[in-house]
Design an enzyme around this catalytic site. Structure first.
Site, PDB file in Angstrom:
ATOM      1  N   LYS A   8     -31.695  18.764  -1.642  1.00 27.63           N
ATOM      2  CA  LYS A   8     -32.503  18.685  -3.102  1.00 27.63           C
ATOM      3  C   LYS A   8     -33.485  19.757  -2.889  1.00 27.63           C
ATOM      4  O   LYS A   8     -34.162  20.022  -1.677  1.00 27.63           O
ATOM      5  CB  LYS A   8     -32.946  17.416  -3.515  1.00 27.63           C
ATOM      6  CG  LYS A   8     -33.595  16.507  -2.293  1.00 27.63           C
ATOM      7  CD  LYS A   8     -35.131  16.988  -2.269  1.00 27.63           C
ATOM      8  CE  LYS A   8     -36.012  16.386  -1.390  1.00 27.63           C
ATOM      9  NZ  LYS A   8     -37.637  16.674  -1.497  1.00 27.63           N
ATOM     10  N   PRO A  93     -31.623  22.218   6.907  1.00 29.88           N
ATOM     11  CA  PRO A  93     -32.519  22.569   8.083  1.00 29.88           C
ATOM     12  C   PRO A  93     -33.710  21.148   8.091  1.00 29.88           C
ATOM     13  O   PRO A  93     -33.762  20.399   7.062  1.00 29.88           O
ATOM     14  CB  PRO A  93     -33.522  23.592   7.807  1.00 29.88           C
ATOM     15  CG  PRO A  93     -33.425  23.866   6.403  1.00 29.88           C
ATOM     16  CD  PRO A  93     -31.898  23.324   6.009  1.00 29.88           C
ATOM     17  N   GLY A 101     -32.300  14.173   5.732  1.00 27.64           N
ATOM     18  CA  GLY A 101     -32.160  12.781   6.338  1.00 27.64           C
ATOM     19  C   GLY A 101     -31.585  11.753   5.268  1.00 27.64           C
ATOM     20  O   GLY A 101     -30.842  11.004   5.437  1.00 27.64           O
ATOM     21  N   SER A 102     -32.559  11.914   4.098  1.00 31.91           N
ATOM     22  CA  SER A 102     -32.098  10.968   3.066  1.00 31.91           C
ATOM     23  C   SER A 102     -30.787  11.157   2.430  1.00 31.91           C
ATOM     24  O   SER A 102     -29.733  10.254   2.060  1.00 31.91           O
ATOM     25  CB  SER A 102     -33.160  11.222   1.875  1.00 31.91           C
ATOM     26  OG  SER A 102     -34.562  10.781   2.208  1.00 31.91           O
ATOM     27  N   ALA A 103     -30.585  12.427   2.554  1.00 30.99           N
ATOM     28  CA  ALA A 103     -28.999  12.535   1.932  1.00 30.99           C
ATOM     29  C   ALA A 103     -27.813  12.150   2.945  1.00 30.99           C
ATOM     30  O   ALA A 103     -26.994  11.611   2.331  1.00 30.99           O
ATOM     31  CB  ALA A 103     -28.588  14.093   1.699  1.00 30.99           C
ATOM     32  N   ASP A 135     -36.549   9.224  -0.987  1.00 34.32           N
ATOM     33  CA  ASP A 135     -35.613  10.132  -1.652  1.00 34.32           C
ATOM     34  C   ASP A 135     -34.072   9.613  -1.553  1.00 34.32           C
ATOM     35  O   ASP A 135     -33.321  10.331  -2.264  1.00 34.32           O
ATOM     36  CB  ASP A 135     -35.720  11.521  -0.898  1.00 34.32           C
ATOM     37  CG  ASP A 135     -36.752  12.317  -1.049  1.00 34.32           C
ATOM     38  OD1 ASP A 135     -37.436  11.983  -2.138  1.00 34.32           O
ATOM     39  OD2 ASP A 135     -37.336  13.234  -0.076  1.00 34.32           O
TER      40      ASP A 135
END
Length: 283
Positions: A8, A93, A101-103, A135
Site C-alpha cells: 500500500k 521491501p 508485514g501487515s499485508a 495497517d
C-alpha cells in the site's frame, strides 16, 4: 494455497491525539498497489508446530514475525488444533512504509479462514486484524480507503483515474516505533487535506493532487534518514509532481496518470542501481 499480499501507499497521514495506550489515532488515505508478496500456506499434520520461512533472509521469521503472531492469535481465538506451513516470497521491501508485514498478516487471516471454512463476521475480523497491526485491517480488503482511528475505521473511496506508481527505497529502512517517538519529539511540517484529496480522487480532476497530499511523519523520518529528502528532490527534479514518503518510511513514491513519465524515470533509477519498483494502483 497461494495468496497475494498487496503493498500500500499513503496519500495522506494526519496524526491525531495520543491514546491512553501510547498509540496515536490516525486519519489516512490509503491505496493498494499491484506490488505484492506471495504467501504459500498449507495445513500441517497436528504433530507439527507452525513453520514460517521466507526467501528474503533479512526478514526475521521467528515467533515475533507477524505471520507467526497471526497464526497464534487465530489458534487461540478460534480453538484451532491445526498447524500450518507458511512460506513468504518477498517482493515488498522491508522497513519501507509499504505495509509488507501487515499485508502478509492479512493474507494469512484470509487464507486460514478459507482453508478451515471459518465463519467470521467483518467486525470480528477487523478486531482481530487491529490487534496484530494498524495497517492489517486495510490489507484485508485492499480497496482505496480513508482509514481512521487505530486502523479499524475503514471507509472505501472512489478513484476515477488509472494511476501508476514509482517506488524508490533507500538502502536503510526505518522502525515505525522510532519514527513515532521522533514525531512526538519534533512535530511535523505539513498536514494532508483529506476531504479535498478524496474529492479529487473521486472526480478525476487531480491537477492539484499534490496540494492535498501530506504525511505528518515525513519530518521525523527525514531527520532520521536525510536520504528520503534527497530522493523526493530527485523525483521532483525529474518532472514528477505528486511525490511523497509512504507510511513511516523509508520509501518515496511518485503517483501519476502518465505511465510513460513514471516508466521512464523507473528505468533511469534502475540503471543507476536504486531499489526501485514500477507498479499501479488497484481499484
Amino acid at each position: 494455497m497461494i495468496i497475494k499480499a498487496y503493498a500500500k501507499i499513503n496519500l495522506a497521514i494526519n496524526v491525531k491525539e495520543k491514546r491512553d495506550d501510547g498509540y496515536h489515532n490516525l486519519d489516512m488515505v490509503m491505496l493498494p498497489v499491484e506490488l505484492h508478496d506471495s504467501i504459500d500456506i498449507s495445513i500441517l499434520p497436528g504433530i507439527y508446530d507452525t513453520y514460517v520461512t521466507c526467501d528474503d533472509y533479512s526478514l526475521e521469521v521467528n515467533e515475533y514475525n507477524l505471520c507467526s503472531i497471526t497464526v497464534r492469535k487465530m489458534k487461540e481465538k478460534y480453538h484451532i488444533d491445526k498447524s500450518f506451513r507458511i512460506h513468504i516470497h518477498k517482493n515488498i521491501p522491508i522497513g519501507a512504509g509499504l505495509g509488507g508485514g501487515s499485508a502478509n498478516a492479512a493474507a494469512v487471516i484470509n487464507a486460514i479462514k478459507t482453508l478451515l471454512k471459518l465463519n467470521i463476521s467483518d467486525e470480528e475480523e477487523i478486531e482481530l486484524a487491529k490487534s496484530i497491526g494498524s495497517d492489517v485491517p486495510f490489507c484485508l480488503k485492499n480497496i482505496p480507503s480513508r482509514v481512521e482511528g487505530m486502523g479499524e475505521k475503514i471507509t472505501p473511496i472512489e478513484v476515477k483515474n488509472k494511476y501508476y506508481v514509482l517506488l524508490v527505497k533507500p538502502k536503510k529502512g526505518l522502525s515505525t516505533k522510532e519514527v513515532y517517538a521522533k514525531y512526538d519529539e519534533i512535530g511535523f511540517d505539513r498536514s494532508a487535506k483529506v476531504k479535498e484529496l478524496i474529492e479529487v480522487l473521486k472526480t478525476g480532476e487531480d491537477q492539484n493532487l499534490n496540494e492535498y497530499m501530506g504525511n505528518e511523519l515525513e519530518k521525523a523520518s527525514i531527520s532520521m534518514l536525510p536520504e528520503i529528502e534527497l530522493l523526493k528532490k530527485r523525483l521532483l527534479d525529474a518532472g514528477l509532481e505528486n511525490v511523497m514518503m509512504s507510511g513511516s518510511g523509508s520509501s518515496v513514491f511518485a503517483i501519476s496518470t502518465n505511465k510513460q513519465k513514471i516508466e521512464k524515470e523507473y528505468h533511469v533509477l534502475d540503471k543507476e542501481g536504486f531499489e526501485v519498483f514500477f507498479t499501479k494502483v488497484l481499484k
